[in-house]
Write an enzyme that holds these catalytic residues in place. Structure first.
Site, PDB file in Angstrom:
ATOM      1  N   ASP A  42      55.309  34.819  62.586  1.00 54.84           N
ATOM      2  CA  ASP A  42      55.577  36.122  61.955  1.00 54.84           C
ATOM      3  C   ASP A  42      54.462  36.430  60.965  1.00 54.84           C
ATOM      4  OD1 ASP A  42      56.928  38.337  60.506  1.00 54.84           O
ATOM      5  OD2 ASP A  42      58.724  37.614  61.524  1.00 54.84           O
ATOM      6  N   TYR A 162      57.170  54.292  70.096  1.00 56.57           N
ATOM      7  CA  TYR A 162      58.002  53.082  70.196  1.00 56.57           C
ATOM      8  C   TYR A 162      58.572  52.924  71.608  1.00 56.57           C
ATOM      9  CZ  TYR A 162      61.814  49.795  69.199  1.00 56.57           C
ATOM     10  OH  TYR A 162      62.672  48.725  69.215  1.00 56.57           O
ATOM     11  N   PRO A 192      67.913  45.473  73.964  1.00 60.08           N
ATOM     12  CA  PRO A 192      69.062  45.579  73.064  1.00 60.08           C
ATOM     13  C   PRO A 192      69.404  47.043  72.793  1.00 60.08           C
ATOM     14  CG  PRO A 192      67.248  44.285  72.078  1.00 60.08           C
ATOM     15  CD  PRO A 192      66.706  45.021  73.260  1.00 60.08           C
TER      16      PRO A 192
HETATM   17  N1  LIG Z   1      67.384  46.568  65.578  1.00 61.20           N
HETATM   18  C1  LIG Z   1      67.567  47.304  66.690  1.00 61.20           C
HETATM   19  O1  LIG Z   1      68.442  48.192  66.765  1.00 61.20           O
HETATM   20  C2  LIG Z   1      66.732  47.043  67.909  1.00 61.20           C
HETATM   21  C3  LIG Z   1      67.099  47.665  69.108  1.00 61.20           C
HETATM   22  C4  LIG Z   1      66.323  47.438  70.247  1.00 61.20           C
HETATM   23  C5  LIG Z   1      65.249  46.586  70.177  1.00 61.20           C
HETATM   24  N2  LIG Z   1      64.918  45.995  68.999  1.00 61.20           N
HETATM   25  C6  LIG Z   1      63.790  45.082  68.992  1.00 61.20           C
HETATM   26  O2  LIG Z   1      64.233  43.817  68.534  1.00 61.20           O
HETATM   27  C7  LIG Z   1      63.165  43.167  67.845  1.00 61.20           C
HETATM   28  C8  LIG Z   1      63.603  42.778  66.447  1.00 61.20           C
HETATM   29  O3  LIG Z   1      64.112  43.928  65.771  1.00 61.20           O
HETATM   30  P1  LIG Z   1      64.625  43.872  64.251  1.00 61.20           P
HETATM   31  O4  LIG Z   1      65.683  44.890  64.117  1.00 61.20           O
HETATM   32  O5  LIG Z   1      64.923  42.475  63.844  1.00 61.20           O
HETATM   33  O6  LIG Z   1      63.308  44.447  63.542  1.00 61.20           O
HETATM   34  P2  LIG Z   1      62.597  44.072  62.187  1.00 61.20           P
HETATM   35  O7  LIG Z   1      61.593  45.164  61.943  1.00 61.20           O
HETATM   36  O8  LIG Z   1      63.586  43.773  61.110  1.00 61.20           O
HETATM   37  O9  LIG Z   1      61.863  42.681  62.507  1.00 61.20           O
HETATM   38  C9  LIG Z   1      60.651  42.602  63.158  1.00 61.20           C
HETATM   39  C10 LIG Z   1      60.001  41.290  62.804  1.00 61.20           C
HETATM   40  O10 LIG Z   1      58.709  41.281  63.433  1.00 61.20           O
HETATM   41  C11 LIG Z   1      57.752  40.928  62.449  1.00 61.20           C
HETATM   42  N3  LIG Z   1      56.468  41.529  62.800  1.00 61.20           N
HETATM   43  C12 LIG Z   1      56.104  42.834  62.732  1.00 61.20           C
HETATM   44  N4  LIG Z   1      54.821  42.979  63.104  1.00 61.20           N
HETATM   45  C13 LIG Z   1      54.364  41.746  63.417  1.00 61.20           C
HETATM   46  C14 LIG Z   1      53.122  41.245  63.855  1.00 61.20           C
HETATM   47  N5  LIG Z   1      52.060  42.046  64.043  1.00 61.20           N
HETATM   48  N6  LIG Z   1      53.000  39.912  64.086  1.00 61.20           N
HETATM   49  C15 LIG Z   1      54.049  39.078  63.880  1.00 61.20           C
HETATM   50  N7  LIG Z   1      55.248  39.492  63.447  1.00 61.20           N
HETATM   51  C16 LIG Z   1      55.400  40.817  63.221  1.00 61.20           C
HETATM   52  C17 LIG Z   1      58.300  41.448  61.128  1.00 61.20           C
HETATM   53  O11 LIG Z   1      57.691  40.800  60.024  1.00 61.20           O
HETATM   54  C18 LIG Z   1      59.777  41.125  61.295  1.00 61.20           C
HETATM   55  O12 LIG Z   1      60.072  39.798  60.892  1.00 61.20           O
HETATM   56  C19 LIG Z   1      62.001  44.138  67.889  1.00 61.20           C
HETATM   57  O13 LIG Z   1      61.214  43.880  69.034  1.00 61.20           O
HETATM   58  C20 LIG Z   1      62.677  45.481  68.037  1.00 61.20           C
HETATM   59  O14 LIG Z   1      61.814  46.451  68.590  1.00 61.20           O
HETATM   60  C21 LIG Z   1      65.635  46.211  67.851  1.00 61.20           C
END
Ligand SMILES: NC(=O)c1ccc[n+]([C@@H]2O[C@H](COP(=O)([O-])OP(=O)(O)OC[C@H]3O[C@@H](n4cnc5c(N)ncnc54)[C@H](O)[C@@H]3O)[C@@H](O)[C@H]2O)c1
Length: 256
Positions: A42, A162, A192
């Site tokens: 991360d 996105y 998700p």
């Molecule tokens: N939360 C939702 O409703 C949802 C729905 C569909 C998909 N997703 C996907 O699930 C995954 C996690 O979502 P989340 O809600 O925990 O999001 P979040 O933004 O809270 O977490 C994302 C994580 O990725 C890390 N990150 C960002 N850029 C980075 C980089 N360049 N290198 C390494 N790490 C990096 C951040 O520091 C963070 O820990 C993502 O791929 C998101 O697109 C989330």
């Protein structure tokens, strides 16, 4: 914390990107509770999660990594091999999601913002698969799980960069699955639905999140732990005849 989901074999070495918080952190907790050795990659601070997991007696460590950076991937894989001798599974979860800010009409997304989102969400997934491939090929075994999004299937508006980045993740999953199947490597995606993470509440009004919950066949809020069983299964040996697929985990909104 989610209940252990006993599908991944103890000792499985898994890299989870974006594991410092949100969904990624919950996936790390779940995999570690099943006995996996988890390496968190991360740009954010993974130290609190690692400390919590070591305290719990689990095998979790971290390597600071920007998934959009090719050299960072080389360091991550080399460190994982030094620590654990193998890379059994990669969960490509990191993305620009919370960092997106307010939803924006496609006409107003800047080129710089488009490139930033694609550079992490799409290029990061491609670089990750490319980086673990030599080790997995040598092992004759590997599991790759790419986190996409149900926004791709639903056509969520004002989120074009996105949704495009996540649509590309599904396309990459299919192409690479065909390329690496003969190496004993499977590649699958998970889409998700709207998960109740800090990021989701930062990006959406609470009423939007509540309405989404009521629109599901399983009409309740979705939590990060809802993704753990699917991820564990796709990281396990038992899923070895499933590849190139996208599993929608959204409580029953989108039916592919
Ligand atoms: N939360 C939702 O409703 C949802 C729905 C569909 C998909 N997703 C996907 O699930 C995954 C996690 O979502 P989340 O809600 O925990 O999001 P979040 O933004 O809270 O977490 C994302 C994580 O990725 C890390 N990150 C960002 N850029 C980075 C980089 N360049 N290198 C390494 N790490 C990096 C951040 O520091 C963070 O820990 C993502 O791929 C998101 O697109 C989330």
């Amino acid at each position: 914390m989610s209940a252990p989901v006993n599908t991944v074999e103890p000792g499985t070495v898994v890299i989870v990107t974006g594991g410092a918080r949100g969904i990624g952190a919950e996936l790390c907790r779940s995999l570690a509770a099943q006995g996996a050795a988890v390496v968190v990659a991360d740009v954010g601070d993974a130290a609190p999660l690692v400390a919590e997991q070591i305290e719990a007696g689990h095998t979790v460590s971290s390597v600071p990594t920007d998934v959009g950076d090719e050299a960072a991937w080389a360091r991550l894989v080399a460190t994982t091999l030094d620590r654990h001798d193998r890379v059994d599974a990669l969960v490509n979860n990191a993305a620009v999601y919370q960092g997106l800010g307010a939803k924006t009409p496609f006409t107003e997304i800047s080129v710089a913002e488009w490139d930033r989102v694609m550079g992490v969400n799409t290029r990061g997934v491609w670089l990750g698969m490319r980086a673990v491939h030599p080790a997995m090929q040598e092992q004759g075994y590997g599991r790759i799980v790419n986190i996409a999004s149900s926004t791709v299937h639903m056509g969520v508006p004002y989120f074009a960069h996105y949704t495009a980045s996540k649509g590309a993740v599904i396309a990459l999953t299919r192409s690479v699955a065909r390329e690496v199947g003969r190496d004993g490597i499977t590649v699958n995606a998970i889409s998700p639905g709207l998960v109740e993470t800090e990021a989701t509440f930062a990006l959406n009004d609470p009423s939007y999140v509540a309405t989404a919950a009521q629109g599901r066949a399983v009409a309740r809020g979705m939590v990060p732990g809802d993704l753990c069983p699917a991820v564990s299964f796709l990281c396990s040996r038992g899923s070895g005849f499933i590849t190139g697929q996208t599993v929608v985990v959204d409580g029953g909104v989108t039916f592919l």
